[in-house]
Motif scaffolding. Structure first.
Motif, PDB file in Angstrom:
ATOM      1  N   LYS B   3      16.230  30.537  61.612  1.00  0.00           N
ATOM      2  CA  LYS B   3      16.303  29.808  62.876  1.00  0.00           C
ATOM      3  C   LYS B   3      16.124  28.297  62.717  1.00  0.00           C
ATOM      4  CE  LYS B   3      13.645  29.621  67.118  1.00  0.00           C
ATOM      5  NZ  LYS B   3      12.558  30.274  67.887  1.00  0.00           N
ATOM      6  N   ALA B   6      19.356  26.785  61.596  1.00  0.00           N
ATOM      7  CA  ALA B   6      20.357  26.809  62.661  1.00  0.00           C
ATOM      8  C   ALA B   6      20.078  25.713  63.681  1.00  0.00           C
ATOM      9  CB  ALA B   6      20.369  28.186  63.329  1.00  0.00           C
ATOM     10  N   LEU B   7      18.801  25.555  64.036  1.00  0.00           N
ATOM     11  CA  LEU B   7      18.448  24.524  65.021  1.00  0.00           C
ATOM     12  C   LEU B   7      18.820  23.138  64.509  1.00  0.00           C
ATOM     13  CD1 LEU B   7      14.980  25.799  66.304  1.00  0.00           C
ATOM     14  CD2 LEU B   7      17.136  25.692  67.563  1.00  0.00           C
ATOM     15  N   MET B  80      28.608  25.385  57.335  1.00  0.00           N
ATOM     16  CA  MET B  80      29.292  25.600  58.619  1.00  0.00           C
ATOM     17  C   MET B  80      29.697  27.062  58.764  1.00  0.00           C
ATOM     18  SD  MET B  80      30.342  24.724  61.469  1.00  0.00           S
ATOM     19  CE  MET B  80      29.993  22.986  61.504  1.00  0.00           C
ATOM     20  N   VAL B  81      30.173  27.641  57.692  1.00  0.00           N
ATOM     21  CA  VAL B  81      30.562  29.059  57.730  1.00  0.00           C
ATOM     22  C   VAL B  81      29.329  29.926  58.007  1.00  0.00           C
ATOM     23  CG1 VAL B  81      31.467  30.968  56.375  1.00  0.00           C
ATOM     24  CG2 VAL B  81      32.575  28.730  56.265  1.00  0.00           C
ATOM     25  N   ASP B  82      28.217  29.581  57.364  1.00  0.00           N
ATOM     26  CA  ASP B  82      26.975  30.316  57.635  1.00  0.00           C
ATOM     27  C   ASP B  82      26.578  30.192  59.101  1.00  0.00           C
ATOM     28  OD1 ASP B  82      26.831  31.071  55.023  1.00  0.00           O
ATOM     29  OD2 ASP B  82      25.187  29.728  54.477  1.00  0.00           O
ATOM     30  N   ILE B  84      28.580  29.704  61.646  1.00  0.00           N
ATOM     31  CA  ILE B  84      29.464  30.558  62.439  1.00  0.00           C
ATOM     32  C   ILE B  84      28.995  32.009  62.357  1.00  0.00           C
ATOM     33  CG2 ILE B  84      31.809  31.478  62.579  1.00  0.00           C
ATOM     34  CD1 ILE B  84      32.788  28.689  61.690  1.00  0.00           C
ATOM     35  N   ALA B  85      28.576  32.414  61.166  1.00  0.00           N
ATOM     36  CA  ALA B  85      28.073  33.779  61.008  1.00  0.00           C
ATOM     37  C   ALA B  85      26.816  33.984  61.851  1.00  0.00           C
ATOM     38  CB  ALA B  85      27.778  34.064  59.537  1.00  0.00           C
ATOM     39  N   PHE B  86      25.948  32.975  61.865  1.00  0.00           N
ATOM     40  CA  PHE B  86      24.724  33.054  62.669  1.00  0.00           C
ATOM     41  C   PHE B  86      25.053  33.244  64.141  1.00  0.00           C
ATOM     42  CE2 PHE B  86      21.516  31.132  65.347  1.00  0.00           C
ATOM     43  CZ  PHE B  86      20.329  31.661  64.852  1.00  0.00           C
ATOM     44  N   LEU B  87      25.975  32.437  64.623  1.00  0.00           N
ATOM     45  CA  LEU B  87      26.358  32.533  66.037  1.00  0.00           C
ATOM     46  C   LEU B  87      27.004  33.885  66.323  1.00  0.00           C
ATOM     47  CD1 LEU B  87      27.727  29.003  66.933  1.00  0.00           C
ATOM     48  CD2 LEU B  87      25.597  30.088  67.673  1.00  0.00           C
ATOM     49  N   THR B  88      27.819  34.318  65.407  1.00  0.00           N
ATOM     50  CA  THR B  88      28.501  35.596  65.591  1.00  0.00           C
ATOM     51  C   THR B  88      27.500  36.728  65.774  1.00  0.00           C
ATOM     52  OG1 THR B  88      30.380  34.854  64.290  1.00  0.00           O
ATOM     53  CG2 THR B  88      30.082  37.230  64.526  1.00  0.00           C
ATOM     54  N   ASN B  90      24.677  36.460  66.960  1.00  0.00           N
ATOM     55  CA  ASN B  90      23.859  36.254  68.160  1.00  0.00           C
ATOM     56  C   ASN B  90      24.674  36.171  69.439  1.00  0.00           C
ATOM     57  OD1 ASN B  90      20.823  35.557  67.344  1.00  0.00           O
ATOM     58  ND2 ASN B  90      22.213  34.880  65.751  1.00  0.00           N
ATOM     59  N   CYS B  91      26.002  36.336  69.298  1.00  0.00           N
ATOM     60  CA  CYS B  91      26.858  36.082  70.470  1.00  0.00           C
ATOM     61  C   CYS B  91      27.313  37.334  71.179  1.00  0.00           C
ATOM     62  CB  CYS B  91      28.081  35.246  70.104  1.00  0.00           C
ATOM     63  SG  CYS B  91      29.551  36.188  69.646  1.00  0.00           S
ATOM     64  N   VAL B 107      34.838  40.069  63.823  1.00  0.00           N
ATOM     65  CA  VAL B 107      33.961  38.906  63.855  1.00  0.00           C
ATOM     66  C   VAL B 107      32.670  39.232  64.596  1.00  0.00           C
ATOM     67  CG1 VAL B 107      33.666  36.563  64.690  1.00  0.00           C
ATOM     68  CG2 VAL B 107      35.838  37.273  63.716  1.00  0.00           C
ATOM     69  N   CYS B 108      32.816  39.913  65.714  1.00  0.00           N
ATOM     70  CA  CYS B 108      31.653  40.235  66.515  1.00  0.00           C
ATOM     71  C   CYS B 108      31.155  41.636  66.203  1.00  0.00           C
ATOM     72  CB  CYS B 108      31.981  40.098  68.006  1.00  0.00           C
ATOM     73  SG  CYS B 108      32.397  38.410  68.456  1.00  0.00           S
TER      74      CYS B 108
END
Lengths: 110, 110
Positions: B3, B6-7, B80-82, B84-88, B90-91, B107-108
């Motif tokens: 976290k 990511a922040l 950046m790819v990591d 995107i993976a983090f958001l994926t 959590n999304c 992706v999701c």
DNA sequence: ATAATGATTCAATAGTTATTGAATTATTGA
DNA sequence: TCAATAATTCAATAACTATTGAATCATTAT
């Protein structure tokens, strides 16, 4: 997605409190959570939570619906997906593959 | 990705200047750009650019390499790819499909 | 009506972020 | 060596963000 929208989303996600709130609402699914539940679950004082929910709502990441004297919040998954698409289009240069990281192919331009 | 990392990334991307710089470096590819080139391309005063490059570097989104009296900056695509993976991760809640939005399947979490 | 509850707004404060110009450091070239 | 160039750090300022407690607003229950 345009740049101002993306910036608002990143700013909204740049606080630990707001990130926690958003994740909670994603996990909560379509039912969302009322403000009091979020406050209790994350141990955030109501007034501070209001402040952060306002930021999330302004960025479009959550929606608010009045429900009697409660306020129900839900995550806007679609915007998060758009955000991922925005990053994807800005993350991978020519010939850079995302396979290495386990992200599905087709995500990056390359 | 944890976290705090990511922040830091979200905070770094929450400024229009830094977002522009990062995109420029992504487009520049493996060669990157020296600070003066970035300053000229985006019309940002050197001292302000230094400030924002510092933020990007601290977040890990760019790397800096000394090259004579120049300082060469490159985008860290892997991070950046990591992200995107983090958001994926959590999304997308249970049963939410990302197909609707044109993002590749897989992706999701779905 | 009145009291109680859920949530937000307001006011005050502390801390952080962005911007600019001047000064500084380091490297190159004459 | 000495001047010029590239970039950063420093100092000052303005603006914004986060947090807290008190006050306010709206809705529900008695």
């Amino acid at each position: 997605m345009d740049k101002p929208t993306a910036l608002q989303v990143f700013e909204a996600l740049s606080s630990g409190v707001r990130l926690d709130v958003f994740r909670l609402l994603v996990q909560a699914g379509p039912d969302g959570r009322v403000a009091g539940e979020i406050s209790a679950a994350l141990d955030i004082p109501p007034t501070n939570l209001s402040f952060h929910l306002k930021g999330l709502a302004q960025a479009g990441l959550v929606t608010a619906e009045q429900e009697g004297r409660f306020q129900r919040y839900r995550a806007n998954i679609a915007l998060m997906v758009d955000t991922i698409a925005f990053l994807t289009e800005n993350c991978c240069g020519e010939g850079v593959s995302c396979e290495l990281t386990g992200i599905a192919e087709g995500v990056c331009k390359s």
